[in-house]
Design a protein around this motif. Structure first.
Motif, PDB file in Angstrom:
ATOM      1  N   LEU A 249      33.027  79.613  44.949  1.00  0.00           N
ATOM      2  CA  LEU A 249      33.959  78.571  45.387  1.00  0.00           C
ATOM      3  C   LEU A 249      33.804  78.264  46.867  1.00  0.00           C
ATOM      4  CD1 LEU A 249      36.431  76.717  45.296  1.00  0.00           C
ATOM      5  CD2 LEU A 249      37.885  78.765  45.291  1.00  0.00           C
ATOM      6  N   ALA A 254      29.894  76.966  42.948  1.00  0.00           N
ATOM      7  CA  ALA A 254      30.333  77.293  41.596  1.00  0.00           C
ATOM      8  C   ALA A 254      30.136  76.064  40.719  1.00  0.00           C
ATOM      9  CB  ALA A 254      31.798  77.719  41.597  1.00  0.00           C
ATOM     10  N   CYS A 256      30.839  73.421  38.233  1.00  0.00           N
ATOM     11  CA  CYS A 256      32.053  72.852  37.662  1.00  0.00           C
ATOM     12  C   CYS A 256      31.750  71.566  36.894  1.00  0.00           C
ATOM     13  CB  CYS A 256      33.061  72.554  38.770  1.00  0.00           C
ATOM     14  SG  CYS A 256      33.549  74.011  39.732  1.00  0.00           S
ATOM     15  N   TYR A 260      32.624  68.277  43.767  1.00  0.00           N
ATOM     16  CA  TYR A 260      33.406  68.752  44.893  1.00  0.00           C
ATOM     17  C   TYR A 260      33.819  67.577  45.764  1.00  0.00           C
ATOM     18  CZ  TYR A 260      32.298  73.558  43.711  1.00  0.00           C
ATOM     19  OH  TYR A 260      32.211  74.762  43.055  1.00  0.00           O
ATOM     20  N   GLY A 272      28.050  71.747  41.900  1.00  0.00           N
ATOM     21  CA  GLY A 272      27.699  73.143  42.087  1.00  0.00           C
ATOM     22  C   GLY A 272      26.241  73.411  41.760  1.00  0.00           C
ATOM     23  N   GLY A 301      32.557  78.725  38.021  1.00  0.00           N
ATOM     24  CA  GLY A 301      33.027  77.391  37.690  1.00  0.00           C
ATOM     25  C   GLY A 301      33.294  77.205  36.208  1.00  0.00           C
ATOM     26  N   TRP A 360      39.395  72.448  44.291  1.00  0.00           N
ATOM     27  CA  TRP A 360      39.681  72.362  42.859  1.00  0.00           C
ATOM     28  C   TRP A 360      41.037  71.696  42.647  1.00  0.00           C
ATOM     29  CZ3 TRP A 360      38.141  78.063  41.288  1.00  0.00           C
ATOM     30  CH2 TRP A 360      36.738  78.178  41.270  1.00  0.00           C
TER      31      TRP A 360
END
Length: 473
Positions: A249, A254, A256, A260, A272, A301, A360
């Motif tokens: 993170l 990560a 996802c 982001y 990620g 993620g 997130w």
């Protein structure tokens, strides 16, 4: 309680005579009302990194790139150049107002190698002299991320290596907190190195060692299986294949489903980094389970967790998912249905709550979702990921049950788990006849304490196989 041969031999009412088969002289220890329980395990440690971090320049409190540079400048002035690098640890740039800078780090250290390790271990901020010595290629920010960085960090040759004394001190400190065992996910030749440490006197812990993909073929060729004992003392056992499929993170790597903030969705790593593809993971798992080696897969993620769940389901094998920090709502029940362990590090929720709220946003109700994992049927194991968080299970137990620290309001308190569950997730044995005499002695009943008191709970004694590794009464 009668302890013999490293195990619990008998449990008797106070005042009863000893069993007839107990003939050797015994030491009598009176607990005077203290509480006796099973010793604690930390289910996720990078032990060498923990040993090193305890000796590195502390950057954990730095609030900006400029602040970190000030700390580095002061350290350079105070530490003469002895030919080694200045190595710092613990910066977290996920919320820094300005990014790190290669040029700025070169300006404060134009000649001496400077290596700053992120708090999550997934990136490093290095200057030009360090990059040349390490053989890495930093970006304009001076950052090296993920696989390139992880390999460089574990193979670090620019700092003085810890010796056995440092390992012994770290193990003894863990015993003072009631720890009897760890799962070590260090990327190293653990099969050789840990038995050698035990022979040299690092004997306060049981250690389940892992193997990473680079050494995995050698483990298979050697015929190693999960559960094999590796040392004469019986303290070191062979554990699992460790596979890292995504990033972290704080490093914004990560993997996802959603991009982001601030990154163009067309950016190759907007969602990620995928370090290992599903097809590669499938091949590793097939080889591992075909040779009697279980697996532990790093997935942070929600996309990474979904992919790993898919592969475990496809192969129909049990396993462990390490971290499981962000999980899709439909995936929680799959942990239980597939018989998987969720090996989680609750203190990360306290460290990362603000960066999670930012990166997130709108998804944190299913981030560090320990209650959802429990309700989904996952078997929970608690750990620290030391040095990412301190090797102290009481911090993990506190964070899992209170989701608060430093007087702040609890963060998503609906994801709390009961203290009894957190304690069970931090142990491997029971107080029962025939079990290993891996025990802790406490002055207080932890199930009656607040999360704040759990953080500072003193441990009066720790026994490993019936011998004291810590005693303070």
């Amino acid at each position: 309680m009668v302890l013999l041969g490293g195990k619990i031999h008998a449990l008797l009412p106070a005042g009863d005579p000893l069993p007839e088969d107990v003939v050797e002289p015994l030491e009598e220890v009176r607990l005077d009302g203290r509480r006796l329980g099973p010793g604690l395990w930390d289910a996720h440690v990078h032990f060498t990194q923990w040993v090193k971090a305890r000796r590195r320049l502390d950057l954990s409190s730095t609030l900006s790139a400029e602040h970190a540079l000030t700390v580095v400048t002061q350290a350079l002035a105070a530490r003469p150049d002895d030919g080694t690098a200045l190595v710092g640890y613990g910066f977290r740039d996920g919320l820094w107002p300005h990014p790190p800078s290669l040029a700025a780090l070169d300006a404060v250290a134009p000649d001496r190698p400077v290596i700053l390790v992120s708090g999550d271990l997934h990136c490093g901020w290095v200057n030009t002299p360090a990059a040349g010595r390490l053989g890495v290629t930093p970006d304009e920010f001076g950052l090296v991320r993920e696989t390139e960085w992880i390999n460089a960090n574990h193979a670090m040759v620019l700092e003085t290596a810890p010796d056995v004394t440092h390992y012994r001190e770290a193990a003894d400190d863990a015993a003072r907190r009631g720890v009897v065992g760890i799962v070590d996910f260090e990327s190293a030749d653990n099969v050789v190195e840990w038995p050698a440490r035990v022979a040299a006197g690092v004997s306060a812990l049981r250690v389940q060692v892992s193997v990473w993909p680079d050494r995995f073929p050698g483990a298979v060729a050697a015929g190693l299986h999960t559960g094999d004992v590796l040392d004469p003392e019986g303290l070191i056992t062979f554990g699992r294949l460790k596979v890292v499929v995504d990033g972290s993170l704080n490093t914004r790597t990560a993997l996802c489903h959603d991009p982001y903030p601030g990154l163009d969705p067309a950016h190759p790593h907007a969602c990620g980094v995928q370090s290992v593809s599903p097809a590669e993971l499938r091949g590793l798992l097939e080889t591992a389970y075909g040779n009697g080696i279980k697996a532990a897969v790093h997935a942070i993620g929600d996309q990474a967790n979904q992919q790993v769940l898919d592969e475990f389901e496809r192969l129909g094998v049990p396993g462990t998912i390490e971290h499981a920090q962000l999980v899709s709502a439909d995936d929680f029940e799959r942990f239980g249905r597939l018989g998987l362990v969720a090996s989680v590090q609750p203190e990360h929720a306290m460290d990362d709550r603000d960066v999670a709220d930012h990166h997130w946003e709108g998804r944190t109700g299913r981030a560090f979702a320990f209650r959802s994992l429990l309700d989904g049927g996952a078997e929970l194991h608690l750990g620290s990921d030391a040095p990412v968080a301190p090797l102290d299970p009481w911090l993990a137990i506190s964070a899992a049950t209170g989701r608060s620290r430093d007087g702040r309001e609890p963060w998503h308190p609906e994801q709390n788990i009961p203290v009894s569950v957190a304690l069970d997730a931090s142990t491997r044995t029971r107080v029962a006849v025939g079990e290993p005499a891996d025990l802790i002695v406490l002055d207080h009943d932890p199930t009656t304490l607040s999360p704040e008191k759990l953080r500072e709970l003193p441990v009066a004694g720790t026994l490993l196989g019936g011998r004291w590794t810590w005693r303070d009464f």
